[in-house]
Design an enzyme around this catalytic site. Structure first.
Site, PDB file in Angstrom:
ATOM      1  N   HIS A 118      22.314 -97.626  -5.471  1.00  0.00           N
ATOM      2  CA  HIS A 118      22.020 -96.724  -4.357  1.00  0.00           C
ATOM      3  C   HIS A 118      20.958 -95.689  -4.720  1.00  0.00           C
ATOM      4  O   HIS A 118      20.496 -94.943  -3.853  1.00  0.00           O
ATOM      5  CB  HIS A 118      23.304 -96.013  -3.885  1.00  0.00           C
ATOM      6  CG  HIS A 118      23.848 -95.022  -4.876  1.00  0.00           C
ATOM      7  ND1 HIS A 118      24.881 -95.322  -5.740  1.00  0.00           N
ATOM      8  CD2 HIS A 118      23.513 -93.732  -5.140  1.00  0.00           C
ATOM      9  CE1 HIS A 118      25.154 -94.262  -6.480  1.00  0.00           C
ATOM     10  NE2 HIS A 118      24.330 -93.282  -6.138  1.00  0.00           N
ATOM     11  N   ASP A 133      26.723-102.110  -6.744  1.00  0.00           N
ATOM     12  CA  ASP A 133      25.961-100.871  -6.881  1.00  0.00           C
ATOM     13  C   ASP A 133      25.276-100.824  -8.251  1.00  0.00           C
ATOM     14  O   ASP A 133      25.689-100.102  -9.149  1.00  0.00           O
ATOM     15  CB  ASP A 133      26.881 -99.662  -6.703  1.00  0.00           C
ATOM     16  CG  ASP A 133      26.103 -98.366  -6.486  1.00  0.00           C
ATOM     17  OD1 ASP A 133      24.857 -98.418  -6.465  1.00  0.00           O
ATOM     18  OD2 ASP A 133      26.744 -97.305  -6.328  1.00  0.00           O
ATOM     19  N   GLY A 167      23.668 -86.273  -8.727  1.00  0.00           N
ATOM     20  CA  GLY A 167      22.713 -86.381  -9.827  1.00  0.00           C
ATOM     21  C   GLY A 167      23.265 -87.169 -10.991  1.00  0.00           C
ATOM     22  O   GLY A 167      22.519 -87.623 -11.857  1.00  0.00           O
ATOM     23  N   SER A 210      24.783 -90.018 -10.622  1.00  0.00           N
ATOM     24  CA  SER A 210      24.758 -91.439 -10.269  1.00  0.00           C
ATOM     25  C   SER A 210      23.987 -92.257 -11.294  1.00  0.00           C
ATOM     26  O   SER A 210      22.906 -91.873 -11.735  1.00  0.00           O
ATOM     27  CB  SER A 210      24.090 -91.632  -8.910  1.00  0.00           C
ATOM     28  OG  SER A 210      25.013 -91.457  -7.878  1.00  0.00           O
ATOM     29  N   SER A 261      28.923 -94.773  -9.778  1.00  0.00           N
ATOM     30  CA  SER A 261      28.609 -95.121  -8.394  1.00  0.00           C
ATOM     31  C   SER A 261      28.788 -93.915  -7.473  1.00  0.00           C
ATOM     32  O   SER A 261      27.840 -93.448  -6.868  1.00  0.00           O
ATOM     33  CB  SER A 261      29.495 -96.282  -7.930  1.00  0.00           C
ATOM     34  OG  SER A 261      29.298 -96.556  -6.557  1.00  0.00           O
TER      35      SER A 261
END
Length: 467
Positions: free
Chosen positions: A212, A242, A323, A325, A340
């Site tokens: 993402h 993801d 941030g 991720s 995720s």
């Protein structure tokens, strides 16, 4: 009176010296035992059939595979470190116990639990909800965040009731969101993410991060200033899964590609990869909140983000913030997942979900870049050794020399430690020897002082007698 005080001082000194000898001997013995090569830890993760994964089998997972999903309902790591397997009959329980694992007899098999999750998945999608199988309570837990309306929650309740009486509904604080905005920060026009793990296809190196974070074609920059072009996203999958690959502009990850940053100028060497296990203690690093730890609470979790649904995730109670991720999830130097999304923050806590690394690498046809120390000395090995369950080396990392997705080489052993740290390290034999030497000196000194005092007393007595 003066002589009595001297005798007391000498006796106390001798007792302290004898105690020092005993303490030093104990310290030397402990250091000798600590320096011995420990037995290989029994791994609790199975990566059978996953390219590049550790070849060690999982006792719990192996038992589940042998007994079948109609007679079992998952496995996890108990508080004592032993694998626990949920079974539906006593015959299966006896087989589990004979294999050295703990058995827990439950009412519902994995087939029943999976049927319930399939029913939930077939219902109309409600953003802000998530569900996973809780192996330890033998239930399917459905969670809803603060954005889910009362009517949607009631509708989910009706679906859950049809799925089975073992489906539990609960509200959770915060909202389930992707953590867009690792450990090192990487930036694009879409926002800031964290680098996960360095991987390779044999010709070029990449950063494995969250899908993402950006679609294929996204350009990424290193550092908080965004003035150093890092690379470009060449593959991305989200929703559904993801994960994504960011290809380095130079084609290479550089030195320390087997290291993930954990903040404060430190890093952890990655020595292999595996599937996570429920109950396993894990660590997550991200460019926003740094290093945090927790445990795996569920596997194969489903999350309905506002952007879409992602399945097959690792669910944990580790916190994360925007941030973070794409940042790495690991345990004892073993790569487990990339961040995720989730709910909450690192002040109040929350739930965080991770894309399993094994599934991502198999889909992308790439291999993890692991520590050369664990790969038979190869400078850039992509296939970890089966002994990857040993703790990873940690030490100082030069932040200025680290690039996103990697860090400068980590120092191992006692290199980079202060003198005080080396002297107080219980694994070193030096502190014990120093205590023994000091105690011997004290004993010799007390004996010398006593002899010298006796000699002077005799001289005084002889002088007075024959004066």
């Amino acid at each position: 009176m003066r002589h009595a005080r001297r005798r007391i001082v000498r006796r106390v000194t001798r007792l302290a010296a004898v105690g020092g000898l005993l303490l030093g001997g104990t310290m030397v013995a402990q250091a000798a035992m600590a320096s011995e090569t420990p037995p290989a830890a029994r791994p609790f993760s199975s990566t059978s059939g996953v390219p590049g994964a550790s070849g060690a089998g999982d006792t719990g997972a192996a038992l589940v595979a042998r007994l079948g999903t109609a007679r079992t309902a998952g496995d996890w790591i108990g508080a004592d470190g032993r694998p626990v397997v949920a079974v539906t009959d006593e015959a299966a329980a006896r087989e589990v116990r004979s294999a050295g694992a703990e058995a827990k007899v439950v009412s519902h098999s994995m087939d029943e639990l999976k049927s319930a999750t399939a029913t939930l998945r077939s219902a109309p999608r409600v953003a802000g909800t998530a569900w996973a199988v809780d192996y330890r309570t033998n239930r399917v837990v459905v969670s809803a965040d603060s954005t889910v309306s009362a009517s949607d929650w009631a509708r989910m309740g009706h679906v859950a009731a049809k799925a089975g009486n073992f489906v539990r509904m609960e509200r959770t604080k915060g909202t389930f969101t992707t953590r867009l905005n690792g450990a090192q920060p990487i930036l694009s026009t879409g926002g800031r993410c964290s680098a996960g793990f360095n991987v390779t296809n044999g010709q070029s190196d990449f950063i494995l991060t969250a899908g993402h974070c950006g679609p294929a074609g996204s350009t990424w920059f290193a550092g908080n200033q965004g003035n150093q072009q890092l690379g470009r996203t060449v593959a991305s999958t989200f929703p559904g899964n993801d994960f994504s690959l960011v290809q380095y502009a130079s084609g290479r990850a550089g030195d320390g590609a087997d290291v993930v940053a954990i903040g404060g100028g430190n890093g952890v060497r990655i020595t292999g990869l595996a599937d996570a296990a429920v109950g396993q203690r894990v660590f997550r690093s991200g460019s926003t909140s740094g290093l945090h730890d927790g445990t795996v609470t569920a596997l194969n979790a489903t999350v309905n983000y506002p952007e879409g649904t992602v399945t097959g995730l690792i669910q944990t109670n580790v916190c994360a913030e925007p941030g973070d991720s794409g940042g790495p999830l690991f345990s004892d130097g073993i790569a487990l997942g990339v961040t995720s999304g989730g709910s909450g923050d690192c002040t109040a806590g929350g739930t965080t979900f991770f894309q399993p690394v094994t599934r991502a690498l198999a889909a992308l046809n790439v291999k993890l870049i692991v520590s050369a120390q664990n790969a038979g000395g190869a400078a850039r090995s992509a296939a970890p050794s089966p002994a990857s369950s040993t703790p990873a080396a940690q030490g100082a990392v030069a932040p200025s020399a680290a690039s996103p997705g990697s860090s400068a080489p980590v120092t191992g052993g006692t290199q980079g430690q202060t003198l005080l740290a080396r002297l107080t390290d219980t694994r070193n034999i030096g502190p014990g020897l120093l205590v023994i030497a000091g105690s011997l000196i004290a004993l010799v000194a007390t004996r010398y002082i006593r002899a010298e005092q006796d000699r002077k007393a005799y001289q005084r007595y002889y002088s007075a007698t024959w004066g």
